[in-house]
Design an enzyme around this catalytic site. Structure first.
Site, PDB file in Angstrom:
ATOM      1  N   GLU A  80      35.503  40.443  47.085  1.00  0.00           N
ATOM      2  CA  GLU A  80      35.868  39.550  45.987  1.00  0.00           C
ATOM      3  C   GLU A  80      35.805  38.066  46.387  1.00  0.00           C
ATOM      4  OE1 GLU A  80      35.949  40.890  43.294  1.00  0.00           O
ATOM      5  OE2 GLU A  80      37.084  42.756  43.226  1.00  0.00           O
ATOM      6  N   HIS A  99      45.314  38.382  45.159  1.00  0.00           N
ATOM      7  CA  HIS A  99      44.855  39.455  44.262  1.00  0.00           C
ATOM      8  C   HIS A  99      45.502  40.755  44.703  1.00  0.00           C
ATOM      9  CE1 HIS A  99      42.666  42.518  42.260  1.00  0.00           C
ATOM     10  NE2 HIS A  99      41.768  42.712  43.218  1.00  0.00           N
ATOM     11  N   HIS A 101      47.250  44.872  43.650  1.00  0.00           N
ATOM     12  CA  HIS A 101      47.199  46.078  42.834  1.00  0.00           C
ATOM     13  C   HIS A 101      48.630  46.530  42.548  1.00  0.00           C
ATOM     14  CE1 HIS A 101      42.958  46.965  44.682  1.00  0.00           C
ATOM     15  NE2 HIS A 101      42.946  45.974  43.810  1.00  0.00           N
ATOM     16  N   HIS A 163      42.152  47.180  36.743  1.00  0.00           N
ATOM     17  CA  HIS A 163      41.937  46.782  38.129  1.00  0.00           C
ATOM     18  C   HIS A 163      43.251  46.385  38.812  1.00  0.00           C
ATOM     19  CE1 HIS A 163      39.118  44.336  41.030  1.00  0.00           C
ATOM     20  NE2 HIS A 163      40.165  44.848  41.670  1.00  0.00           N
TER      21      HIS A 163
END
Length: 220
Positions: A80, A99, A101, A163
């Site tokens: 990414e 980022h 999850h 995502h």
């Protein structure tokens, strides 16, 4: 001497805390990624691809130009990296990207539902609405474009459809804190929705006050 050493060490500290506290999904996960903008350079320091966070050492952390050319490091950077570079190029106020999850934010990634303004202190930090970034496959130019087109609203937290979550900040400490604020808000909102009663959002007058404070034109 490694002039990127402090950035590398800070990223490892952040990643290991996020990993140990469930923000990357599992303790053994290499999912998610963290980066810091290098001041006064078109460059970023970012986690490598596929390397478990609990095993990282400073030399594993990559330094990449916004043009995606390698500046320093021996491992492949996060898949990414282009997304992180795109955020820095779109948002001059952003100094770090986390980022994740994280579980409760990921619920809203699956039901494709933004999170509205619920708590004034959270809105002051992350903005009034946690918007959805349209889905595209991880690491693709399509995802980079979707992210760039969504993050220019000035807010600091976003949900990546199917995502995970994006958390931005002026510093790594800010982006890290915003990840926590997003998860607290997502968890509260999820449980409030599950009760079935109407969810109370902030009044318009408070939202306007938050806008003024975030723009630096208001005061408490």
């Amino acid at each position: 001497m490694d002039r990127y050493l402090e950035y590398r060490k800070d990223i490892i500290t952040c990643c290991q805390w996020l990993c140990q506290n469930g923000f990357f999904g599992t303790l053994l996960s290499a999912g998610g990624n963290v980066s810091i903008r290098v001041p006064d350079e078109p460059a970023l320091v970012i986690t490598p691809s596929g390397r478990p966070y609990m095993d990282l050492v400073p030399s594993d952390i990559c330094v990449m130009g916004f043009d995606l050319n390698r500046i320093d490091g021996h491992l492949a950077p996060s898949i990414e990296t282009a997304m992180h570079a795109g955020i820095y190029q779109t948002r001059s106020d952003v100094g770090a990207v986390v980022h994740t999850h994280q579980t409760y934010a990921s619920i809203f990634a699956l039901i494709n539902q933004p999170i509205p303004a619920l708590f004034d202190e959270v809105c002051l930090a992350i903005g009034e609405t946690v918007d959805i970034v349209p889905y595209a496959f991880s690491g693709t130019p399509e995802l980079v474009e979707n992210v760039k087109q969504t993050v220019d609203n000035g807010c600091n937290c976003f949900i990546l459809k199917n995502h995970g979550a994006l958390n931005l900040g002026q510093s790594l400490k800010d982006a890290w804190k915003n990840a926590e604020l997003l998860e607290k808000t997502a968890q509260a909102y999820y449980h409030a929705l599950s009760i079935g009663n109407p969810v109370s959002t902030l009044p318009d007058s408070t939202i306007e006050k938050v806008r003024q404070l975030r723009a630096g034109i208001g005061h408490l």
